[in-house]
Structure formats: structure tokens, C-alpha cells
Enzyme design. Structure first.
Site, PDB file in Angstrom:
ATOM      1  N   ASP A   1       6.332  -2.774   0.925  1.00  0.00           N
ATOM      2  CA  ASP A   1       5.143  -2.350   1.222  1.00  0.00           C
ATOM      3  C   ASP A   1       5.032  -3.689   0.793  1.00  0.00           C
ATOM      4  O   ASP A   1       3.494  -3.656   0.604  1.00  0.00           O
ATOM      5  CB  ASP A   1       4.282  -1.130   0.870  1.00  0.00           C
ATOM      6  CG  ASP A   1       5.149   0.018   0.696  1.00  0.00           C
ATOM      7  OD1 ASP A   1       5.198   0.684   1.919  1.00  0.00           O
ATOM      8  OD2 ASP A   1       4.799   1.066  -0.223  1.00  0.00           O
TER       9      ASP A   1
ATOM     10  N   LYS B   1       6.465  -6.728   5.428  1.00  0.00           N
ATOM     11  CA  LYS B   1       7.676  -6.467   6.789  1.00  0.00           C
ATOM     12  C   LYS B   1       6.747  -6.488   7.868  1.00  0.00           C
ATOM     13  O   LYS B   1       7.549  -6.841   8.513  1.00  0.00           O
ATOM     14  CB  LYS B   1       8.416  -6.022   6.330  1.00  0.00           C
ATOM     15  CG  LYS B   1       9.142  -5.531   4.659  1.00  0.00           C
ATOM     16  CD  LYS B   1      10.186  -5.069   4.438  1.00  0.00           C
ATOM     17  CE  LYS B   1       9.838  -3.268   4.267  1.00  0.00           C
ATOM     18  NZ  LYS B   1       9.156  -3.599   3.523  1.00  0.00           N
TER      19      LYS B   1
ATOM     20  N   GLY C   1       7.115   2.639   6.215  1.00  0.00           N
ATOM     21  CA  GLY C   1       6.173   2.774   6.573  1.00  0.00           C
ATOM     22  C   GLY C   1       5.522   1.997   6.973  1.00  0.00           C
ATOM     23  O   GLY C   1       5.358   0.835   6.095  1.00  0.00           O
ATOM     24  N   HIS C   2       5.472   1.287   8.118  1.00  0.00           N
ATOM     25  CA  HIS C   2       5.028  -0.295   8.507  1.00  0.00           C
ATOM     26  C   HIS C   2       3.572   0.153   9.098  1.00  0.00           C
ATOM     27  O   HIS C   2       3.437   0.143   9.674  1.00  0.00           O
ATOM     28  CB  HIS C   2       5.686  -1.266   9.323  1.00  0.00           C
ATOM     29  CG  HIS C   2       7.242  -0.843   8.816  1.00  0.00           C
ATOM     30  ND1 HIS C   2       7.581  -1.935   7.380  1.00  0.00           N
ATOM     31  CD2 HIS C   2       8.197  -0.834   9.736  1.00  0.00           C
ATOM     32  CE1 HIS C   2       8.217  -1.868   7.567  1.00  0.00           C
ATOM     33  NE2 HIS C   2       9.381  -0.941   8.565  1.00  0.00           N
TER      34      HIS C   2
ATOM     35  N   GLN D   1      12.084  -1.395   3.043  1.00  0.00           N
ATOM     36  CA  GLN D   1      12.142  -0.854   2.002  1.00  0.00           C
ATOM     37  C   GLN D   1      12.760  -2.433   1.201  1.00  0.00           C
ATOM     38  O   GLN D   1      11.921  -3.285   1.929  1.00  0.00           O
ATOM     39  CB  GLN D   1      13.391  -0.282   1.591  1.00  0.00           C
ATOM     40  CG  GLN D   1      13.320   1.536   1.359  1.00  0.00           C
ATOM     41  CD  GLN D   1      13.923   1.831   3.129  1.00  0.00           C
ATOM     42  OE1 GLN D   1      14.655   1.461   3.749  1.00  0.00           O
ATOM     43  NE2 GLN D   1      12.797   2.621   3.917  1.00  0.00           N
TER      44      GLN D   1
ATOM     45  N   GLY E   1       1.323   8.816   1.883  1.00  0.00           N
ATOM     46  CA  GLY E   1      -0.210   8.836   1.481  1.00  0.00           C
ATOM     47  C   GLY E   1       0.175   8.810  -0.028  1.00  0.00           C
ATOM     48  O   GLY E   1      -1.504   8.556  -0.429  1.00  0.00           O
TER      49      GLY E   1
HETATM   50  P1  GDP Z   1       5.458  -2.776   4.766  1.00  0.00           P
HETATM   51  O1  GDP Z   1       6.432  -1.501   4.395  1.00  0.00           O
HETATM   52  O2  GDP Z   1       6.636  -4.321   3.874  1.00  0.00           O
HETATM   53  O3  GDP Z   1       5.456  -3.610   6.722  1.00  0.00           O
HETATM   54  O4  GDP Z   1       4.114  -2.558   4.986  1.00  0.00           O
HETATM   55  P2  GDP Z   1       3.322  -1.908   4.679  1.00  0.00           P
HETATM   56  O5  GDP Z   1       2.683  -2.488   5.943  1.00  0.00           O
HETATM   57  O6  GDP Z   1       3.471  -0.703   4.266  1.00  0.00           O
HETATM   58  O7  GDP Z   1       2.259  -2.122   3.946  1.00  0.00           O
HETATM   59  C1  GDP Z   1       1.582  -4.082   3.294  1.00  0.00           C
HETATM   60  C2  GDP Z   1       0.220  -3.646   4.012  1.00  0.00           C
HETATM   61  O8  GDP Z   1      -0.699  -4.518   3.892  1.00  0.00           O
HETATM   62  C3  GDP Z   1      -0.259  -2.447   5.714  1.00  0.00           C
HETATM   63  O9  GDP Z   1      -0.799  -2.341   5.674  1.00  0.00           O
HETATM   64  C4  GDP Z   1      -0.648  -4.429   6.376  1.00  0.00           C
HETATM   65  O10 GDP Z   1      -1.527  -4.319   7.266  1.00  0.00           O
HETATM   66  C5  GDP Z   1      -1.851  -5.211   5.264  1.00  0.00           C
HETATM   67  N1  GDP Z   1      -1.613  -6.243   4.859  1.00  0.00           N
HETATM   68  C6  GDP Z   1      -0.027  -7.023   5.651  1.00  0.00           C
HETATM   69  N2  GDP Z   1      -0.634  -8.388   4.924  1.00  0.00           N
HETATM   70  C7  GDP Z   1      -1.392  -8.625   4.561  1.00  0.00           C
HETATM   71  C8  GDP Z   1      -2.724  -9.206   4.104  1.00  0.00           C
HETATM   72  O11 GDP Z   1      -2.592 -10.941   3.979  1.00  0.00           O
HETATM   73  N3  GDP Z   1      -3.795  -9.292   2.800  1.00  0.00           N
HETATM   74  C9  GDP Z   1      -4.396  -8.012   3.456  1.00  0.00           C
HETATM   75  N4  GDP Z   1      -5.302  -7.804   3.276  1.00  0.00           N
HETATM   76  N5  GDP Z   1      -3.290  -6.600   4.006  1.00  0.00           N
HETATM   77  C10 GDP Z   1      -2.255  -7.383   4.755  1.00  0.00           C
HETATM   78  P1  IMO Z   2       8.860   0.317   3.496  1.00  0.00           P
HETATM   79  O1  IMO Z   2       9.675  -0.004   4.816  1.00  0.00           O
HETATM   80  C1  IMO Z   2       7.804   2.125  -0.317  1.00  0.00           C
HETATM   81  C2  IMO Z   2      10.971   4.885  -2.307  1.00  0.00           C
HETATM   82  C3  IMO Z   2      10.460   6.091  -2.704  1.00  0.00           C
HETATM   83  C4  IMO Z   2      11.623   6.104  -3.667  1.00  0.00           C
HETATM   84  C5  IMO Z   2      12.163   5.930  -3.087  1.00  0.00           C
HETATM   85  C6  IMO Z   2      13.436   6.630  -2.723  1.00  0.00           C
HETATM   86  O2  IMO Z   2       7.074   0.819   3.964  1.00  0.00           O
HETATM   87  O3  IMO Z   2       8.511  -0.708   2.281  1.00  0.00           O
HETATM   88  P2  IMO Z   2      13.743   7.443  -0.438  1.00  0.00           P
HETATM   89  O4  IMO Z   2      13.059   8.409   0.287  1.00  0.00           O
HETATM   90  O5  IMO Z   2      14.278   6.501   0.124  1.00  0.00           O
HETATM   91  O6  IMO Z   2      14.858   7.967  -1.045  1.00  0.00           O
HETATM   92  O7  IMO Z   2      13.078   7.302  -1.846  1.00  0.00           O
HETATM   93  O8  IMO Z   2      12.076   4.646  -2.750  1.00  0.00           O
HETATM   94  N1  IMO Z   2      10.639   4.226  -0.780  1.00  0.00           N
HETATM   95  C7  IMO Z   2       9.690   3.319  -0.502  1.00  0.00           C
HETATM   96  N2  IMO Z   2       8.446   2.496  -1.179  1.00  0.00           N
HETATM   97  N3  IMO Z   2       8.393   1.463   0.453  1.00  0.00           N
HETATM   98  C8  IMO Z   2       8.868   2.555   1.544  1.00  0.00           C
HETATM   99  O9  IMO Z   2       9.393   2.259   2.881  1.00  0.00           O
HETATM  100  C9  IMO Z   2       9.675   2.623   1.020  1.00  0.00           C
HETATM  101  N4  IMO Z   2      10.879   3.607   1.402  1.00  0.00           N
HETATM  102  C10 IMO Z   2      11.479   4.242   0.339  1.00  0.00           C
HETATM  103  O10 IMO Z   2       9.311   6.174  -2.835  1.00  0.00           O
HETATM  104  O11 IMO Z   2      10.995   6.430  -4.681  1.00  0.00           O
HETATM  105 MG    MG Z   3       5.432   0.150   3.528  1.00  0.00          MG
END
Ligand code: GDP
Ligand code: IMO
Ligand code: MG
Length: 428
Positions: free
Chosen positions: A13, A16, A40-41, A223, A301
């Protein structure tokens, strides 16, 4: 500079999806090489917000051919749900390619994921419950079902029989659940076969040919480094290779084709699920960060655990992945603090560790050695050059860069596509 890998530095998170999207306009291919719909992106484009799980984030850019590589585990129900959701919003998904060697997540993987977690009790990993671990376990155990098996009913049936044989004993006798029939699984999987067929191909061949032509391929990791099955905080990890090496094995290109390794790192740290987290905050600072950063999982969530930036962890990720560039995200979230603590080393039972301890037990007991950096009050979301940042924000970035062992090429100052400062172009 055609092969660019995107990997998470911390526990996921980091942003990416946004980083991949940033490259989207100048990229011909985006391949997801590991994980599945545990990811989850969130990608924000103008007023539109997209949540992607199984599909590569590059699918949102019209010029990109999105690819699901052999290293991914695919839940076919989720695949079509996600595709339909995007199509309903006007996104063209017709170019999607799917590796014939990718493994399939079935009903029994999802069931096992949930019951095994329940069985672990206090030792729970806190998985996403999507069947990821059991699907990869079957792959390594050589009883997995691959995408290509959908096209040969007799082989499919034999493989499902083989996979279910021991699992039904386990489900019924150990976990007290009903058994799962071969017929129900085969019927379910076959119901997708004709829709899947046009997408399926030798994705490794396609990607190698694209690289031969000098086209840009982004390898999008799900991840992150600290969730990698080899290099993360095992056993509190996911079950795939989320580090740069996984980009080669998970997509079918040689490691010598990976020209740039881009690590995505938050200006602080978050984690979902169980496991060690040295800089974790349990006080009002933690609440402040979680609120300002909207730190709730895109997939489940769940509230994310939050803590300060961990410099030895970024150095570790830089080594493990061979990171050439960092994208520092969410710097804007830190606005409004008098001081910003950063973890510069750890202390374990009175001993100082400058690097991530090799033993998991030490990492579990690690306390952060924090250094305070002066904060800033000015809104930075409008900054588009490094010079636009207040001096203290510049100094914070430069300090992190020095400690991380590699350059910070891009800085995120907001969730939007254009809310970035580019110091060094990621494609040149
Ligand atoms: P990922 O799994 O690595 O793709 O990241 P996620 O999408 O799960 O979580 C990153 C969150 O941060 C998302 O809600 C993005 O919209 C938000 N985000 C990404 N870059 C920035 C930033 O530079 N500033 C802020 N405020 N939010 C960001
Ligand atoms: P993105 O790509 C954050 C965590 C789960 C758990 C562990 C194992 O959005 O960064 P799994 O279901 O993969 O066997 O769970 O890994 N986990 C993540 N945490 N971002 C993710 O993906 C994750 N994918 C798995 O919360 O601790
Ligand atoms: Mg994510």
C-alpha cells in the site's frame, strides 16, 4: 531503458498503483508478475477513483497492453467481475493477455485460507482470505490447476481429483467442513473457459518480443519486500515473490532485461495484518497519521497499522531488490507537524542494530532508535518542483535519501495523477 520494475519497499500500500499509472502514458506494456486479488491499488484520475485488485494498474492507460503473468494466481470470478466493472466505466479492457501458466484460485483455496486462519487462533497471519496462500501451496506441491488446464476437460478433471483427494480429508476430518466435489469445481472452472480463451497466450514470448523491439515494459509488483515469502517477515508474509527477482520468474523474461528497479516507499510506514512492526504507533500520533493518510485497506477495508519511516528497512529493500530509484509517496500527509521522527536504527535488548536484524526474534523485539526532523506547516499539494517544497520538507527528503542508499526520483504530494514532483525521469 525498456524494462522497469515497480516493487513495494515496506508492507504494501505504498502507492504502487499510482506509480504504475504515472508511467502509463509512456508505456506499451504493464505486466503483473506476482500475487493475486490480495492486492488493492487505488488510482485517482481526475475526479475518478479506481480500485484494482487482480488487474494490472496499467489497464487504465489506453495505450497499454495489460498482462497477467505466470507468477500470478487468478480467481476467475474476480477477473470477470473486475473487467465488467471497468468496462461499465468506459475503460477498454479488450487487450488483456493472460499467461497460460498462471495458476487458478478455486473455491477450495478460498475455503482453506479462511479455515486455516481460524485454526491458527492467536497465531493468525491476518491474510486477506482470498485463497492466495493455499493456491501457491498447491503450485509448489505440484497439484495446482493452471489456466491452460481449462481447455482440456479430461486433464482438468484428473487434476482437480488429485488436488481434492487429500484436501477433502482435511476439510472433513480436521476442519469439520463439508467435502467439496470434483464436479462442482470442474463445472465452475469450465464455465469460464470460452471467455478466457481469447486472452490466453505465451505471455513470456510477447514480452520478450516487445523488449526486443525496444518497447517499454513495466513489471508491476503486488505486495512488497517485507511481505515477500523469502525476504519478508516470515511467516507474516504473503506466499509469492514480491521482490524484483520475482519480476523475471513471474513473467518469463531474463533478469538482464530488468533495467530499472523502482522502489515505492511511503514517507511513513503502514502494515495490514499481523507481524512485527518496530516503528508502530499506538498513541495519538498514530491516530493522526491514520486519519490524515486515510489508512484503510483497499481490499479488506481493515484499518492499517501505522508508524514512522524506517530507514534501515528501506536500505534492506534497496539491497534485496537492487533498487535504482525510489518514489517517496504521501509526503503531504506529514504536513502540519512540528517534528517528524524517523527510525535510524534499532535497539534489541540493549544492543544497537544499524541494519534489519537477521533473526526474526530480534526483529520482533526491535525498538526504533528515533531521530527528530523539523516539520513544515505549508500546504505542499501544489508543489511540482523540488524547489516548490518548504526547506524543511526538502531536508526531510534529502535525509531519507541519504539514509536509504539510493536516489529519491519522484515525490508524491497527493493522490492525483499529477500530484507529483519528478526529480529524475523513471524512463530515459
Ligand atoms: P498500492 O497497493 O501500493 O498500489 O497502494 P494503495 O492504493 O493500496 O494505497 C495507497 C493510497 O495512497 C491510495 O489511496 C492512493 O490514492 C494514495 N496515494 C498514493 N500516492 C499518494 C500521495 O503522494 N499522497 C497522498 N495523499 N495519497 C497518495
Ligand atoms: P498491495 O499490492 C498490504 C498482507 C495481508 C496479510 C499477509 C498475507 O495492495 O500492496 P495473503 O492474503 O496475501 O495471504 O495475506 O499479507 N497483504 C497485504 N498487505 N497490501 C497488500 O497488497 C497485501 N497483500 C497481502 O494483510 O498480512
Ligand atoms: Mg494496496
Amino acid at each position: 531503458m525498456p524494462g522497469i520494475v515497480i516493487v513495494g519497499v515496506q508492507w504494501g500500500d505504498e502507492g504502487k498503483g499510482k506509480a504504475t499509472d504515472l508511467l502509463g502514458e509512456r508505456t506499451e506494456w504493464v505486466v503483473k508478475f506476482n500475487g493475486g486479488n490480495n492486492a488493492g491499488h487505488t488510482v485517482v484520475i481526475g475526479d475518478e477513483k479506481y480500485a484494482l485488485h487482480l488487474l494490472p494498474s496499467g489497464i487504465l492507460s489506453s495505450g497499454v497492453t495489460p498482462v497477467i503473468g505466470n507468477g500470478v494466481v487468478v480467481d476467475l470470478g474476480v477477473l470477470f467481475e473486475e473487467l465488467e466493472g471497468l468496462e461499465a466505466r468506459g475503460i477498454d479492457t479488450s487487450k488483456l493477455k493472460l499467461s497460460s501458466n498462471a495458476h487458478i484460485i478455486t473455491h477450495y483455496h478460498r475455503t482453506l485460507d479462511k479455515v486455516q486462519e481460524r485454526f491458527l487462533g492467536k497465531r493468525q497471519i491476518g491474510t486477506t482470505g482470498r485463497g492466495i496462500g493455499p493456491a501457491y501451496a498447491d503450485k509448489i506441491n505440484r497439484v495446482g490447476i493452471r489456466v491452460q488446464d481449462l481447455f482440456d476437460e479430461s486433464i482438468l478433471r484428473q487434476k482437480v481429483e488429485g488436488a481434492l483427494d487429500q484436501k477433502n480429508h482435511l476439510l472433513v476430518k480436521v476442519f469439520n467442513r463439508r467435502d467439496i466435489t470434483v464436479d462442482e469445481i470442474v463445472e465452475d472452472l469450465l464455465s469460464y473457459a470460452e471467455r478466457v480463451r481469447p486472452m490466453v497466450c505465451d505471455t513470456g514470448l510477447l514480452l520478450n518480443e516487445a523488449l526486443d523491439r525496444g518497447e517499454v515494459v513495466v513489471f508491476e509488483g503486488g505486495q512488497a519486500t517485507m511481505l515477500d515469502v523469502d525476504h519478508g517477515t516470515y511467516p507474516f508474509v504473503t506466499s509469492s515473490s514480491a521482490t524484483a527477482g520475482g519480476a523475471a520468474t513471474g513473467s518469463g523474461v531474463g533478469p538482464n532485461r530488468l533495467d530499472r528497479i523502482v522502489g515505492i516507499v511511503k514517507a511513513y510506514t503502514t502494515r495490514v495484518g499481523a507481524g512485527p512492526f518496530p516503528t508502530e504507533l499506538f498513541d495519538e500520533d498514530g491516530e493522526w497519521l491514520a486519519q490524515r493518510g486515510h489508512e484503510f485497506g483497499t481490499t479488506t477495508g481493515r484499518p492499517r497499522r501505522v508508524g514512522w519511516y524506517d530507514a534501515p528497512m528501506t536500505r534492506y529493500a534497496t539491497r534485496i531488490n537492487g533498487i535504482t530509484d525510489l518514489v517517496l509517496t504521501k509526503l503531504d500527509v506529514l504536513t502540519g507537524r512540528e517534528t517528524i521522527p524517523v527510525c535510524v536504527a534499532y535497539e534489541v535488548n540493549g544492543e544497537r542494530f544499524d541494519e534489519v536484524p537477521v533473526n526474526q526474534t530480534d526483529f520482533h523485539h526491535a525498538r526504533p532508535v528515533l531521530e527528530d526532523f523539523p516539520g513544515w506547516a505549508e500546504d505542499i499539494t501544489g508543489a511540482r518542483t523540488f524547489d516548490d517544497l518548504p526547506k524543511n520538507a526538502q531536508d526531510y527528503v534529502l535525509a531519507l535519501e541519504k539514509m536509504s542508499g539510493t536516489r529519491i526520483s519522484v515525490i508524491g504530494v497527493g493522490p492525483g495523477r499529477d500530484e507529483v514532483i519528478v526529480r529524475h525521469d523513471l524512463i530515459d
